[in-house]
Design a protein around this motif. Sequence first.
Motif, PDB file in Angstrom:
ATOM      1  N   SER A  12      28.167  41.429  45.334  1.00 46.44           N
ATOM      2  CA  SER A  12      28.029  42.678  44.572  1.00 46.44           C
ATOM      3  C   SER A  12      29.237  43.578  44.763  1.00 46.44           C
ATOM      4  N   GLU A  13      29.784  43.602  45.984  1.00 48.25           N
ATOM      5  CA  GLU A  13      30.976  44.422  46.236  1.00 48.25           C
ATOM      6  C   GLU A  13      32.182  43.867  45.492  1.00 48.25           C
ATOM      7  N   LEU A  14      32.340  42.544  45.540  1.00 46.48           N
ATOM      8  CA  LEU A  14      33.447  41.915  44.824  1.00 46.48           C
ATOM      9  C   LEU A  14      33.302  42.146  43.327  1.00 46.48           C
ATOM     10  N   SER A  15      32.070  42.088  42.839  1.00 46.77           N
ATOM     11  CA  SER A  15      31.817  42.299  41.417  1.00 46.77           C
ATOM     12  C   SER A  15      32.294  43.666  40.956  1.00 46.77           C
ATOM     13  N   VAL A  16      31.917  44.715  41.683  1.00 43.70           N
ATOM     14  CA  VAL A  16      32.265  46.062  41.225  1.00 43.70           C
ATOM     15  C   VAL A  16      33.753  46.336  41.382  1.00 43.70           C
ATOM     16  N   VAL A  17      34.372  45.814  42.450  1.00 46.98           N
ATOM     17  CA  VAL A  17      35.800  46.058  42.647  1.00 46.98           C
ATOM     18  C   VAL A  17      36.614  45.305  41.601  1.00 46.98           C
ATOM     19  N   TRP A  18      36.228  44.054  41.337  1.00 49.49           N
ATOM     20  CA  TRP A  18      36.917  43.265  40.307  1.00 49.49           C
ATOM     21  C   TRP A  18      36.770  43.923  38.937  1.00 49.49           C
ATOM     22  N   SER A  19      35.544  44.343  38.603  1.00 47.80           N
ATOM     23  CA  SER A  19      35.302  44.995  37.313  1.00 47.80           C
ATOM     24  C   SER A  19      36.037  46.326  37.224  1.00 47.80           C
ATOM     25  N   GLN A  59      44.576  51.402  41.834  1.00 48.10           N
ATOM     26  CA  GLN A  59      45.273  51.050  43.074  1.00 48.10           C
ATOM     27  C   GLN A  59      44.291  50.748  44.192  1.00 48.10           C
ATOM     28  N   TRP A  60      43.228  51.552  44.311  1.00 41.36           N
ATOM     29  CA  TRP A  60      42.205  51.288  45.321  1.00 41.36           C
ATOM     30  C   TRP A  60      41.585  49.908  45.120  1.00 41.36           C
ATOM     31  N   LEU A  65      40.938  44.280  46.946  1.00 37.45           N
ATOM     32  CA  LEU A  65      40.984  42.867  46.601  1.00 37.45           C
ATOM     33  C   LEU A  65      42.010  42.119  47.459  1.00 37.45           C
ATOM     34  N   LYS A  66      43.180  42.708  47.650  1.00 34.59           N
ATOM     35  CA  LYS A  66      44.222  42.082  48.471  1.00 34.59           C
ATOM     36  C   LYS A  66      43.769  41.930  49.915  1.00 34.59           C
ATOM     37  N   LYS A  67      43.101  42.959  50.419  1.00 32.91           N
ATOM     38  CA  LYS A  67      42.621  42.920  51.798  1.00 32.91           C
ATOM     39  C   LYS A  67      41.606  41.807  51.996  1.00 32.91           C
ATOM     40  N   ASP A  68      40.852  41.481  50.942  1.00 30.86           N
ATOM     41  CA  ASP A  68      39.845  40.420  51.017  1.00 30.86           C
ATOM     42  C   ASP A  68      40.416  39.073  50.592  1.00 30.86           C
ATOM     43  N   ASN A  69      41.747  39.014  50.412  1.00 29.41           N
ATOM     44  CA  ASN A  69      42.436  37.780  50.013  1.00 29.41           C
ATOM     45  C   ASN A  69      41.960  37.248  48.665  1.00 29.41           C
ATOM     46  N   GLN A  70      41.643  38.171  47.769  1.00 33.45           N
ATOM     47  CA  GLN A  70      41.224  37.801  46.424  1.00 33.45           C
ATOM     48  C   GLN A  70      42.432  37.875  45.486  1.00 33.45           C
ATOM     49  N   PRO A  71      42.500  36.984  44.492  1.00 33.33           N
ATOM     50  CA  PRO A  71      43.586  37.089  43.506  1.00 33.33           C
ATOM     51  C   PRO A  71      43.443  38.359  42.681  1.00 33.33           C
ATOM     52  N   ILE A  72      44.570  38.957  42.335  1.00 33.78           N
ATOM     53  CA  ILE A  72      44.554  40.180  41.541  1.00 33.78           C
ATOM     54  C   ILE A  72      44.387  39.803  40.069  1.00 33.78           C
ATOM     55  N   PRO A  73      43.395  40.384  39.389  1.00 34.74           N
ATOM     56  CA  PRO A  73      43.187  40.046  37.972  1.00 34.74           C
ATOM     57  C   PRO A  73      44.399  40.399  37.116  1.00 34.74           C
ATOM     58  N   ILE A  74      44.467  39.784  35.950  1.00 34.55           N
ATOM     59  CA  ILE A  74      45.536  40.124  35.001  1.00 34.55           C
ATOM     60  C   ILE A  74      45.258  41.499  34.407  1.00 34.55           C
ATOM     61  N   GLY A  75      44.041  41.712  33.941  1.00 29.42           N
ATOM     62  CA  GLY A  75      43.667  42.988  33.351  1.00 29.42           C
ATOM     63  C   GLY A  75      44.505  43.317  32.131  1.00 29.42           C
ATOM     64  N   LEU A  76      44.705  44.613  31.908  1.00 26.88           N
ATOM     65  CA  LEU A  76      45.562  45.103  30.831  1.00 26.88           C
ATOM     66  C   LEU A  76      46.801  45.718  31.452  1.00 26.88           C
ATOM     67  N   THR A  77      47.943  45.546  30.810  1.00 27.39           N
ATOM     68  CA  THR A  77      49.212  46.000  31.369  1.00 27.39           C
ATOM     69  C   THR A  77      49.973  46.843  30.345  1.00 27.39           C
ATOM     70  N   ASP A  78      51.162  47.256  30.729  1.00 23.03           N
ATOM     71  CA  ASP A  78      52.015  48.043  29.825  1.00 23.03           C
ATOM     72  C   ASP A  78      52.324  47.289  28.534  1.00 23.03           C
ATOM     73  N   GLU A  79      52.204  45.961  28.569  1.00 21.01           N
ATOM     74  CA  GLU A  79      52.438  45.178  27.355  1.00 21.01           C
ATOM     75  C   GLU A  79      51.347  45.383  26.310  1.00 21.01           C
ATOM     76  N   ASP A  80      50.219  45.956  26.740  1.00 22.96           N
ATOM     77  CA  ASP A  80      49.081  46.129  25.840  1.00 22.96           C
ATOM     78  C   ASP A  80      49.006  47.526  25.229  1.00 22.96           C
TER      79      ASP A  80
END
Length: 337
Positions: A12-19, A59-60, A65-80
């Motif tokens: 549940s924690e990973l879910s909310v942070v990822w989302s 940023q939080w 996610l990094k602290k939990d060794n999870q891959p950082i999602p792509i998400g939306l970027t300046d290209e979007d």
Amino acid sequence: MEENHNTRLTSSELSVVWSSYQNNSMAVCVLKYFAANVNNADIKSVVDYALASSEKNLQWSKDILKKDNQPIPIGLTDEDVSPTAPRLFSDEFYLYYLKNMAKIGLSIYGVALSTAANSEVRNFLSQAIQGSTDLYNKSANLLLSLGIFVRPPYVSPVKSVDVIDEKKYLKGIMKLNNNKRPLNVIEITHVEANIETNALGNALLAGFAQVAKSKKVRNYCTTGKDIAKKHIKLFATLLTDDDLPSPMPWALDITDSTIAPFSDKLIMFHSSLLIASSISNYATGSAASLRTDIQTDYVRLAAEVAQYSSDGVNIMIKNRWLEQPPQIPNHKKLAKG
């Protein structure tokens, strides 16, 4: 007392942070465009506050996610996003938009906090809730000062406390002699809120349809706009049948620009976020309503929105725009070798 040992994020924690990373990456893009295309200084200050909050939340989320060794999602970027694209919406639209997004944030982060154990995640969610609260108050106060805050209908004060003593209070499907009981204030609250959110969704999708590059995305947004209009009409009828006004935001202006400030990927992602919020609102409205015809309406409308959502997911999958949330390994498949 703070945790004195390292613990992995729960599902549940990973879910909310990822989302949160996904949603805030989108919000940063949208708000950068708003900030570059706003004239009213007071509205700009609220947009700037929302942008700073979204950047902080992004940023939080990334740090956790990094602290939990999870891959950082792509998400939306300046290209979007293209902040230099011509204005598509009015300043007043920005305020209504921010008020609605603050409501969504309060709902999502509030539910997530009640499922979190990790102190760092709880601190993040608590700060995010406070940020959403502040954003709601800032946008609401400015809407009030401009005289464009959409207020729910007023009702006459009751003269005494009463209890429900007949089962017919729940009835509503059979409209014999138009004998449905009047709406109660709880039902009015949800009906009015859904009118307002659908009006905002209608305006947003109309703007998206005007600038989307893909014909399929344009058609998808147009379909969503038509659904929103239909739902507004149904909810408004529930109010007017009881001689109540049907309040609507009226300053949701869209310009004639056809130059896209957002990528089609962002448009589809944003549409999916609105759809998820709409389904949640309908479920809450159905649960809170005691008249059976209103419950039935919510269920039927939610099913229509769910089908619309499925069509959008197919578009995103086909274009490889939909990221897969973290999930457990398929142990059955692994066991087969």
